[in-house]
Design a protein around this motif. Structure first.
Motif, PDB file in Angstrom:
ATOM      1  N   VAL A  43       0.830  -1.207   0.000  1.00 28.16           N
ATOM      2  CA  VAL A  43       0.000   0.000   0.000  1.00 28.16           C
ATOM      3  C   VAL A  43       0.865   1.258   0.000  1.00 28.16           C
ATOM      4  CG1 VAL A  43      -1.656   1.342   1.361  1.00 28.16           C
ATOM      5  CG2 VAL A  43      -1.977  -1.122   1.069  1.00 28.16           C
ATOM      6  N   ALA A  44       1.886   1.275   0.849  1.00 27.26           N
ATOM      7  CA  ALA A  44       2.739   2.464   0.964  1.00 27.26           C
ATOM      8  C   ALA A  44       3.477   2.760  -0.334  1.00 27.26           C
ATOM      9  CB  ALA A  44       3.739   2.287   2.109  1.00 27.26           C
ATOM     10  N   THR A  45       3.915   1.721  -1.027  1.00 32.62           N
ATOM     11  CA  THR A  45       4.679   1.932  -2.257  1.00 32.62           C
ATOM     12  C   THR A  45       3.775   2.238  -3.454  1.00 32.62           C
ATOM     13  OG1 THR A  45       4.726  -0.480  -2.598  1.00 32.62           O
ATOM     14  CG2 THR A  45       6.633   0.527  -1.532  1.00 32.62           C
ATOM     15  N   ARG A  46       2.549   1.736  -3.435  1.00 35.21           N
ATOM     16  CA  ARG A  46       1.662   1.939  -4.580  1.00 35.21           C
ATOM     17  C   ARG A  46       0.843   3.227  -4.498  1.00 35.21           C
ATOM     18  NH1 ARG A  46       2.168   0.010  -9.336  1.00 35.21           N
ATOM     19  NH2 ARG A  46      -0.085   0.154  -9.622  1.00 35.21           N
ATOM     20  N   VAL A  47       0.291   3.530  -3.309  1.00 44.44           N
ATOM     21  CA  VAL A  47      -0.587   4.699  -3.200  1.00 44.44           C
ATOM     22  C   VAL A  47      -0.123   5.698  -2.150  1.00 44.44           C
ATOM     23  CG1 VAL A  47      -2.626   3.526  -4.101  1.00 44.44           C
ATOM     24  CG2 VAL A  47      -2.127   3.404  -1.651  1.00 44.44           C
ATOM     25  N   GLY A  48       0.952   5.392  -1.454  1.00 43.34           N
ATOM     26  CA  GLY A  48       1.506   6.343  -0.507  1.00 43.34           C
ATOM     27  C   GLY A  48       1.276   5.956   0.944  1.00 43.34           C
ATOM     28  N   PRO A  49       2.210   6.327   1.815  1.00 35.82           N
ATOM     29  CA  PRO A  49       2.103   5.975   3.239  1.00 35.82           C
ATOM     30  C   PRO A  49       0.836   6.475   3.916  1.00 35.82           C
ATOM     31  CG  PRO A  49       4.299   6.796   2.710  1.00 35.82           C
ATOM     32  CD  PRO A  49       3.446   7.057   1.504  1.00 35.82           C
ATOM     33  N   ALA A  50       0.263   7.574   3.418  1.00 38.55           N
ATOM     34  CA  ALA A  50      -0.942   8.122   4.048  1.00 38.55           C
ATOM     35  C   ALA A  50      -2.077   7.106   4.059  1.00 38.55           C
ATOM     36  CB  ALA A  50      -1.381   9.398   3.322  1.00 38.55           C
ATOM     37  N   TRP A  51      -2.091   6.208   3.056  1.00 36.69           N
ATOM     38  CA  TRP A  51      -3.180   5.244   2.955  1.00 36.69           C
ATOM     39  C   TRP A  51      -3.003   4.043   3.874  1.00 36.69           C
ATOM     40  CZ3 TRP A  51      -7.818   6.052   1.068  1.00 36.69           C
ATOM     41  CH2 TRP A  51      -7.989   7.167   0.247  1.00 36.69           C
ATOM     42  N   LEU A  52      -1.964   4.096   4.703  1.00 38.38           N
ATOM     43  CA  LEU A  52      -1.860   3.124   5.788  1.00 38.38           C
ATOM     44  C   LEU A  52      -2.819   3.487   6.921  1.00 38.38           C
ATOM     45  CD1 LEU A  52       2.028   2.712   6.017  1.00 38.38           C
ATOM     46  CD2 LEU A  52       0.399   1.132   4.975  1.00 38.38           C
ATOM     47  N   LEU A  53      -3.292   4.731   6.936  1.00 36.81           N
ATOM     48  CA  LEU A  53      -4.156   5.198   8.014  1.00 36.81           C
ATOM     49  C   LEU A  53      -5.428   4.359   8.169  1.00 36.81           C
ATOM     50  CD1 LEU A  53      -4.765   7.243  10.247  1.00 36.81           C
ATOM     51  CD2 LEU A  53      -5.735   8.758   8.488  1.00 36.81           C
ATOM     52  N   PRO A  54      -6.199   4.090   7.098  1.00 32.23           N
ATOM     53  CA  PRO A  54      -7.395   3.253   7.282  1.00 32.23           C
ATOM     54  C   PRO A  54      -7.061   1.860   7.817  1.00 32.23           C
ATOM     55  CG  PRO A  54      -7.519   4.426   5.206  1.00 32.23           C
ATOM     56  CD  PRO A  54      -6.127   4.638   5.721  1.00 32.23           C
ATOM     57  N   LEU A  55      -5.957   1.287   7.343  1.00 33.72           N
ATOM     58  CA  LEU A  55      -5.548  -0.019   7.852  1.00 33.72           C
ATOM     59  C   LEU A  55      -5.227   0.062   9.339  1.00 33.72           C
ATOM     60  CD1 LEU A  55      -3.171  -1.244   4.989  1.00 33.72           C
ATOM     61  CD2 LEU A  55      -5.431  -2.166   5.546  1.00 33.72           C
ATOM     62  N   LEU A 108     -12.368   3.600  -3.180  1.00 33.47           N
ATOM     63  CA  LEU A 108     -12.639   2.173  -3.022  1.00 33.47           C
ATOM     64  C   LEU A 108     -11.840   1.580  -1.874  1.00 33.47           C
ATOM     65  CD1 LEU A 108     -12.682   1.100  -6.780  1.00 33.47           C
ATOM     66  CD2 LEU A 108     -14.649   1.391  -5.267  1.00 33.47           C
ATOM     67  N   LEU A 109     -10.684   2.161  -1.585  1.00 33.12           N
ATOM     68  CA  LEU A 109      -9.915   1.724  -0.423  1.00 33.12           C
ATOM     69  C   LEU A 109     -10.719   1.977   0.851  1.00 33.12           C
ATOM     70  CD1 LEU A 109      -6.443   3.194  -1.463  1.00 33.12           C
ATOM     71  CD2 LEU A 109      -7.022   0.762  -1.363  1.00 33.12           C
ATOM     72  N   GLY A 169     -11.726  10.004   4.945  1.00 27.21           N
ATOM     73  CA  GLY A 169     -11.606  10.555   3.601  1.00 27.21           C
ATOM     74  C   GLY A 169     -11.254  12.032   3.600  1.00 27.21           C
ATOM     75  N   TYR A 170     -11.692  12.746   4.642  1.00 25.87           N
ATOM     76  CA  TYR A 170     -11.367  14.169   4.724  1.00 25.87           C
ATOM     77  C   TYR A 170      -9.871  14.392   4.891  1.00 25.87           C
ATOM     78  CZ  TYR A 170     -16.329  15.330   5.164  1.00 25.87           C
ATOM     79  OH  TYR A 170     -17.670  15.503   4.923  1.00 25.87           O
ATOM     80  N   CYS A 171      -9.174  13.411   5.419  1.00 24.74           N
ATOM     81  CA  CYS A 171      -7.718  13.523   5.606  1.00 24.74           C
ATOM     82  C   CYS A 171      -6.949  13.032   4.381  1.00 24.74           C
ATOM     83  CB  CYS A 171      -7.270  12.705   6.815  1.00 24.74           C
ATOM     84  SG  CYS A 171      -8.102  13.084   8.359  1.00 24.74           S
ATOM     85  N   LEU A 172      -7.614  12.270   3.517  1.00 26.28           N
ATOM     86  CA  LEU A 172      -6.893  11.557   2.469  1.00 26.28           C
ATOM     87  C   LEU A 172      -7.223  12.009   1.051  1.00 26.28           C
ATOM     88  CD1 LEU A 172      -7.303   7.997   4.027  1.00 26.28           C
ATOM     89  CD2 LEU A 172      -5.188   9.326   3.939  1.00 26.28           C
ATOM     90  N   LEU A 173      -8.406  12.552   0.840  1.00 25.69           N
ATOM     91  CA  LEU A 173      -8.824  12.920  -0.516  1.00 25.69           C
ATOM     92  C   LEU A 173      -9.125  14.416  -0.589  1.00 25.69           C
ATOM     93  CD1 LEU A 173     -11.187   9.922  -1.320  1.00 25.69           C
ATOM     94  CD2 LEU A 173      -8.930  10.355  -2.295  1.00 25.69           C
ATOM     95  N   PRO A 174      -8.536  15.136  -1.518  1.00 23.32           N
ATOM     96  CA  PRO A 174      -8.726  16.593  -1.595  1.00 23.32           C
ATOM     97  C   PRO A 174     -10.132  17.009  -1.980  1.00 23.32           C
ATOM     98  CG  PRO A 174      -7.462  15.793  -3.474  1.00 23.32           C
ATOM     99  CD  PRO A 174      -7.573  14.641  -2.530  1.00 23.32           C
ATOM    100  N   ASP A 175     -10.830  16.182  -2.763  1.00 21.93           N
ATOM    101  CA  ASP A 175     -12.165  16.556  -3.229  1.00 21.93           C
ATOM    102  C   ASP A 175     -13.265  15.854  -2.440  1.00 21.93           C
ATOM    103  OD1 ASP A 175     -11.496  14.047  -4.143  1.00 21.93           O
ATOM    104  OD2 ASP A 175     -12.390  14.309  -6.140  1.00 21.93           O
ATOM    105  N   TYR A 176     -12.947  15.419  -1.256  1.00 19.57           N
ATOM    106  CA  TYR A 176     -13.892  14.665  -0.442  1.00 19.57           C
ATOM    107  C   TYR A 176     -14.922  15.606   0.167  1.00 19.57           C
ATOM    108  CZ  TYR A 176     -15.090  10.514   2.367  1.00 19.57           C
ATOM    109  OH  TYR A 176     -15.701   9.400   2.910  1.00 19.57           O
TER     110      TYR A 176
END
Length: 254
Positions: A43-55, A108-109, A169-176
């Motif tokens: 996850v960290a290498t494909r979409v960035g370390p920030a997306w470890l947060l939901p996990l 989708l994540l 999502g408010y922390c991870l997506l700019p258009d959320y």
């Protein structure tokens, strides 16, 4: 020291600490911890370390709820209150990793982890509160913790878990925005309900011939009451997550 080497060393240090702490405290088995680290690396290498947060939120909240609400249900899965193993890690997080690998819409994540979190919170809170529990399809009383059973407390807990992940999502997506928040939370909640339906129809449930009690575990002398021997709670979990993510593909496109 180059920045790349520093990143690698930091990741190795953090991974070692994660493995040691989770295994030592009984949150994960050794293979389960390795699977979690592999998933996190992907996850960290494909979409960035920030997306470890939901996990991280899913895992931490599951551990905290399990520690604070130490109630095991007699009818529940044999892995109940045990360290999460490799299969459980892959069934709850495998779809998340696949979405990252395929570079699908990042919302989708959130949907994937909203389903996993909603189901876990519903199960744990439902067993702890021990409110009247009913088969989701036949609407007959069943013991708390049985696959396919739903209760008021568990359902509200599932809704809260889905909303928690959706809020990230408010922390991870700019258009959320609020509309996407509702969509993600709603899909997560529906995934929890779908998990219950699959549990009531496909997952193996056994009946004690003497007492008539139902259980997800095949005790000596018990016979198959419904479902299939080979359908476990882990399989139901990954099916519910995959089906809801599949349904959300038409809503969230890259």
């Amino acid at each position: 020291m180059s920045s790349h080497l520093l990143i690698v060393l930091s990741w190795l240090t953090g991974s070692t600490a994660f493995y040691y702490l989770t295994v030592r405290r009984g949150s994960l088995t050794g293979p389960g911890a390795l699977a979690a680290l592999a998933l996190g690396t992907l996850v960290a290498t494909r979409v960035g370390p920030a997306w470890l947060l939901p996990l991280f939120v899913f895992f931490l909240s599951s551990v905290v709820i399990g520690r604070l609400l130490p109630v095991a249900a007699d009818a529940g899965d044999s892995k109940d209150k045990q360290p999460r193993d490799l299969v459980q890690v892959l069934c709850n997080g495998g779809v998340y990793g696949l979405i990252a690998l395929l570079d699908l819409h990042p919302a989708l994540l959130l949907v994937s982890m909203a389903v996993a979190t909603s189901d876990t919170w519903a199960s744990e809170l439902g067993k702890y509160l021990r409110r009247p529990t009913y088969d989701v399809l036949q609407w007959r009383r069943v013991p708390p913790g049985l696959s396919g059973g739903v209760s008021t407390g568990g359902t509200l807990g599932g809704a809260a878990g889905a909303m928690l992940i959706a809020g990230l999502g408010y922390c991870l997506l700019p258009d959320y925005g609020a509309a996407m928040l509702i969509q993600v939370a709603g899909l997560g909640f529906m995934g929890m309900l779908l998990d219950s339906i699959l549990g009531a129809t496909l997952q193996a449930r056994y009946r004690d011939p003497v007492t008539g009690a139902l259980s997800d575990v095949q005790h000596p002398g018990s016979t198959l009451y419904s479902g299939y021997h080979w359908v476990t709670n882990d399989l139901v979990n990954v099916l519910a997550i995959a089906l809801m993510v599949g349904a959300a593909l038409t809503t969230f496109t890259p």
